[in-house]
Enzyme design. Structure first.
Site, PDB file in Angstrom:
ATOM      1  N   HIS A  91       0.815  -1.213   0.000  1.00 31.75           N
ATOM      2  CA  HIS A  91       0.000   0.000   0.000  1.00 31.75           C
ATOM      3  C   HIS A  91       0.854   1.271   0.000  1.00 31.75           C
ATOM      4  O   HIS A  91       0.344   2.366  -0.254  1.00 31.75           O
ATOM      5  CB  HIS A  91      -0.961   0.015   1.191  1.00 31.75           C
ATOM      6  CG  HIS A  91      -2.300   0.607   0.818  1.00 31.75           C
ATOM      7  ND1 HIS A  91      -3.421   0.491   1.588  1.00 31.75           N
ATOM      8  CD2 HIS A  91      -2.673   1.339  -0.275  1.00 31.75           C
ATOM      9  CE1 HIS A  91      -4.442   1.124   1.000  1.00 31.75           C
ATOM     10  NE2 HIS A  91      -4.008   1.644  -0.117  1.00 31.75           N
ATOM     11  N   ASP A 103      -9.742   0.224   4.208  1.00 25.56           N
ATOM     12  CA  ASP A 103      -8.586  -0.424   4.850  1.00 25.56           C
ATOM     13  C   ASP A 103      -8.938  -0.784   6.296  1.00 25.56           C
ATOM     14  O   ASP A 103      -9.756  -0.111   6.924  1.00 25.56           O
ATOM     15  CB  ASP A 103      -7.421   0.591   4.845  1.00 25.56           C
ATOM     16  CG  ASP A 103      -6.035  -0.049   4.873  1.00 25.56           C
ATOM     17  OD1 ASP A 103      -5.125   0.501   4.225  1.00 25.56           O
ATOM     18  OD2 ASP A 103      -5.876  -1.098   5.538  1.00 25.56           O
ATOM     19  N   HIS A 138      -6.564  -0.540   8.309  1.00 22.91           N
ATOM     20  CA  HIS A 138      -5.528   0.335   8.890  1.00 22.91           C
ATOM     21  C   HIS A 138      -5.601   1.743   8.323  1.00 22.91           C
ATOM     22  O   HIS A 138      -6.056   1.928   7.193  1.00 22.91           O
ATOM     23  CB  HIS A 138      -4.142  -0.260   8.591  1.00 22.91           C
ATOM     24  CG  HIS A 138      -4.038  -1.717   8.867  1.00 22.91           C
ATOM     25  ND1 HIS A 138      -4.215  -2.688   7.876  1.00 22.91           N
ATOM     26  CD2 HIS A 138      -3.809  -2.400  10.019  1.00 22.91           C
ATOM     27  CE1 HIS A 138      -4.080  -3.890   8.418  1.00 22.91           C
ATOM     28  NE2 HIS A 138      -3.845  -3.758   9.712  1.00 22.91           N
ATOM     29  N   ASP A 150      -2.820   3.673   7.833  1.00 26.09           N
ATOM     30  CA  ASP A 150      -1.614   3.893   6.998  1.00 26.09           C
ATOM     31  C   ASP A 150      -1.145   5.336   7.081  1.00 26.09           C
ATOM     32  O   ASP A 150      -0.696   5.910   6.094  1.00 26.09           O
ATOM     33  CB  ASP A 150      -1.905   3.511   5.535  1.00 26.09           C
ATOM     34  CG  ASP A 150      -2.221   2.038   5.377  1.00 26.09           C
ATOM     35  OD1 ASP A 150      -2.447   1.604   4.233  1.00 26.09           O
ATOM     36  OD2 ASP A 150      -2.258   1.326   6.400  1.00 26.09           O
ATOM     37  N   HIS A 193       4.456   0.765   4.306  1.00 28.83           N
ATOM     38  CA  HIS A 193       3.044   0.573   3.926  1.00 28.83           C
ATOM     39  C   HIS A 193       2.096   1.075   5.014  1.00 28.83           C
ATOM     40  O   HIS A 193       0.913   1.239   4.778  1.00 28.83           O
ATOM     41  CB  HIS A 193       2.748  -0.881   3.564  1.00 28.83           C
ATOM     42  CG  HIS A 193       2.874  -1.852   4.704  1.00 28.83           C
ATOM     43  ND1 HIS A 193       2.774  -3.210   4.522  1.00 28.83           N
ATOM     44  CD2 HIS A 193       3.119  -1.688   6.031  1.00 28.83           C
ATOM     45  CE1 HIS A 193       2.920  -3.820   5.697  1.00 28.83           C
ATOM     46  NE2 HIS A 193       3.134  -2.923   6.629  1.00 28.83           N
ATOM     47  N   ASP A 210      -7.549  -1.504   0.095  1.00 27.74           N
ATOM     48  CA  ASP A 210      -6.604  -2.457   0.683  1.00 27.74           C
ATOM     49  C   ASP A 210      -7.398  -3.725   0.972  1.00 27.74           C
ATOM     50  O   ASP A 210      -8.375  -3.697   1.723  1.00 27.74           O
ATOM     51  CB  ASP A 210      -6.051  -1.873   1.985  1.00 27.74           C
ATOM     52  CG  ASP A 210      -4.993  -2.770   2.621  1.00 27.74           C
ATOM     53  OD1 ASP A 210      -4.085  -2.232   3.272  1.00 27.74           O
ATOM     54  OD2 ASP A 210      -5.086  -4.004   2.470  1.00 27.74           O
ATOM     55  N   ASP A 246      -7.007  -6.028   2.812  1.00 27.72           N
ATOM     56  CA  ASP A 246      -7.147  -6.435   4.220  1.00 27.72           C
ATOM     57  C   ASP A 246      -8.295  -5.709   4.925  1.00 27.72           C
ATOM     58  O   ASP A 246      -8.556  -5.936   6.107  1.00 27.72           O
ATOM     59  CB  ASP A 246      -5.829  -6.320   5.002  1.00 27.72           C
ATOM     60  CG  ASP A 246      -5.375  -4.886   5.262  1.00 27.72           C
ATOM     61  OD1 ASP A 246      -4.142  -4.682   5.375  1.00 27.72           O
ATOM     62  OD2 ASP A 246      -6.210  -3.966   5.364  1.00 27.72           O
ATOM     63  N   GLU A 300      -2.207  -4.840  -1.418  1.00 29.83           N
ATOM     64  CA  GLU A 300      -1.856  -5.744  -0.317  1.00 29.83           C
ATOM     65  C   GLU A 300      -2.259  -7.209  -0.527  1.00 29.83           C
ATOM     66  O   GLU A 300      -2.318  -7.974   0.417  1.00 29.83           O
ATOM     67  CB  GLU A 300      -2.398  -5.227   1.042  1.00 29.83           C
ATOM     68  CG  GLU A 300      -1.738  -3.951   1.491  1.00 29.83           C
ATOM     69  CD  GLU A 300      -0.246  -4.086   1.871  1.00 29.83           C
ATOM     70  OE1 GLU A 300       0.223  -5.214   2.095  1.00 29.83           O
ATOM     71  OE2 GLU A 300       0.446  -3.064   1.891  1.00 29.83           O
TER      72      GLU A 300
HETATM   73  N1  LIG Z   1      -0.110   0.204  11.543  1.00 29.06           N
HETATM   74  C1  LIG Z   1       0.756  -0.925  11.228  1.00 29.06           C
HETATM   75  C2  LIG Z   1       0.153  -1.790  10.088  1.00 29.06           C
HETATM   76  C3  LIG Z   1       0.174  -1.142   8.727  1.00 29.06           C
HETATM   77  C4  LIG Z   1      -0.596  -1.956   7.673  1.00 29.06           C
HETATM   78  C5  LIG Z   1      -0.354  -1.460   6.270  1.00 29.06           C
HETATM   79  C6  LIG Z   1      -1.465  -1.839   5.298  1.00 29.06           C
HETATM   80  O1  LIG Z   1      -2.650  -1.205   5.623  1.00 29.06           O
HETATM   81  O2  LIG Z   1      -1.184  -1.375   4.032  1.00 29.06           O
HETATM   82  C7  LIG Z   1       2.144  -0.431  10.852  1.00 29.06           C
HETATM   83  O3  LIG Z   1       2.333   0.791  10.766  1.00 29.06           O
HETATM   84  O4  LIG Z   1       3.020  -1.250  10.665  1.00 29.06           O
HETATM   85 MN   LIG Z   2      -3.250  -0.298   3.637  1.00 29.68          MN
HETATM   86 MN   LIG Z   3      -4.326  -2.582   5.667  1.00 31.34          MN
HETATM   87 MN   LIG Z   4       2.356  -4.334   2.606  1.00 34.94          MN
END
Ligand SMILES: N[C@@H](CCCCC(O)O)C(=O)O
Ligand SMILES: [Mn+2]
Ligand SMILES: [Mn+2]
Ligand SMILES: [Mn+2]
Length: 303
Positions: A98, A121, A123, A125, A138, A227, A229, A272
């Site tokens: 992402h 999403d 998340h 991001d 990401h 995304d 996910d 993703e």
């Molecule tokens: N908030 C978490 C997870 C991020 C997930 C990324 C996806 O939404 O692209 C991080 O900063 O690692």
């Molecule tokens: Mn994302």
């Molecule tokens: Mn995500």
């Molecule tokens: Mn990723």
């Protein structure tokens, strides 16, 4: 006309590329025919031109992992997507990480400065170099796009002229947001519909409220950044950061159908999907729903 392009980057920002490996060939083959059957002229664009930035030459900057690779890939994506948008095409970017949305959304905003972004999403991001826990970029693209994170010189190409405004961004599907991100969302007054609102109001009302916020007169181009996910892991298992309690198969499709129905879609990201993270049936299931969501966002209807 649409373009379909693919860049594959998994969580670590490693680049998996080429239709010859992984289910992308499924997508490349199946999806192109499916879109042509919908009446689209499809120009399938695959990019190999990323310079090899190997791990040695790309040590972390602070906590950020693979910063030079991600910066160079996303900058080239911005140029390519912007170029196609300039040609009046509708770029469809299949990721892949992402972080690529830094490129796709920059490309869109070059061509459609008054566009709004609908970000689907689990998340937000929106971590900064300081708030990120993982160092995976990401989890940060939105903070670069909004010009909140400006301390990493490699990303000056996007943070130098932040094109995205906070009131042109809206989230649907959030359920795994870090503490630092919650602070930023509040401070910047960014509109976000979490899974709680989806439960409370239903997806129909949530999509209406989201569009009423960023596109009240329904006169602004829309960039949909989806995304995979955001969907429940039981629906789309092969993705890097799954979070339980996500959107159903139908809720995901409803969003795409409703955005298409506005007639305002100018760019689509499906991000993703990570083929190395599930068993063959899980990969097949995820790629199949990815293709189905793209078709729904590009006009395929149930009746
Ligand atoms: N908030 C978490 C997870 C991020 C997930 C990324 C996806 O939404 O692209 C991080 O900063 O690692
Ligand atoms: Mn994302
Ligand atoms: Mn995500
Ligand atoms: Mn990723």
């Amino acid at each position: 006309e649409t373009i379909v392009e693919t860049e594959w980057m998994d969580n670590g920002g490693q680049l998996h590329r080429g239709v010859e490996d992984g289910p992308i060939s499924l997508v490349g083959g199946g999806l192109i025919k499916q879109l042509k059957d919908l009446g689209w002229q499809v120009n399938f664009d695959l990019h190999h031109q990323f310079e090899e930035v190997n791990a040695l030459a790309d040590p972390p900057i602070g906590k950020l992992r693979n910063p030079r690779l991600v910066a160079s890939v996303t900058e080239s994506v911005a140029k390519v997507v912007g170029g196609h948008a300039k040609n009046g095409e509708l770029p469809v970017t299949l990721g892949g990480d992402h972080s690529l949305a830094m490129g796709t959304i920059s490309g869109t905003l070059e061509q459609h400065p008054d566009a709004c972004v609908v970000w689907i999403d689990a998340h937000a991001d929106i971590n900064t170099a300081e708030t990120t826990g993982s160092g995976n970029i990401h989890g940060m693209p939105v903070s670069f796009l909004l010009g909140i994170e400006t301390s990493v010189p490699q990303f000056a190409w996007v943070t130098g002229k932040p094109l995205l405004k906070a009131d042109r961004l809206v989230y649907i599907g959030l359920r795994d947001v870090d503490a630092g991100e919650k602070r930023i969302l509040k401070e910047r007054n960014i509109k976000a519909f979490s899974m709680h609102e989806v439960d409370k109001y239903g997806i129909g009302k949530v999509v209406k409220m989201a569009l009423d916020h960023v596109n009240p007169k329904r006169d602004r181009p829309i960039h949909l950044s989806f995304d995979v996910d955001a969907l429940d892991p039981s629906v789309a298992p092969s993705t890097g950061t799954p979070a339980r309690g996500g959107l159903t198969f139908r809720e995901g499709h409803y969003i795409c159908e409703e955005i298409w129905a506005t007639g305002l879609l100018v760019a689509l990201d499906l991000m993703e999907v990570n083929p190395s993270l599930a068993d063959p049936t899980g990969i097949q299931q995820t790629v199949t729903i990815e293709c189905s969501l793209v078709r729904s966002a590009l006009g395929e209807t149930l009746l």
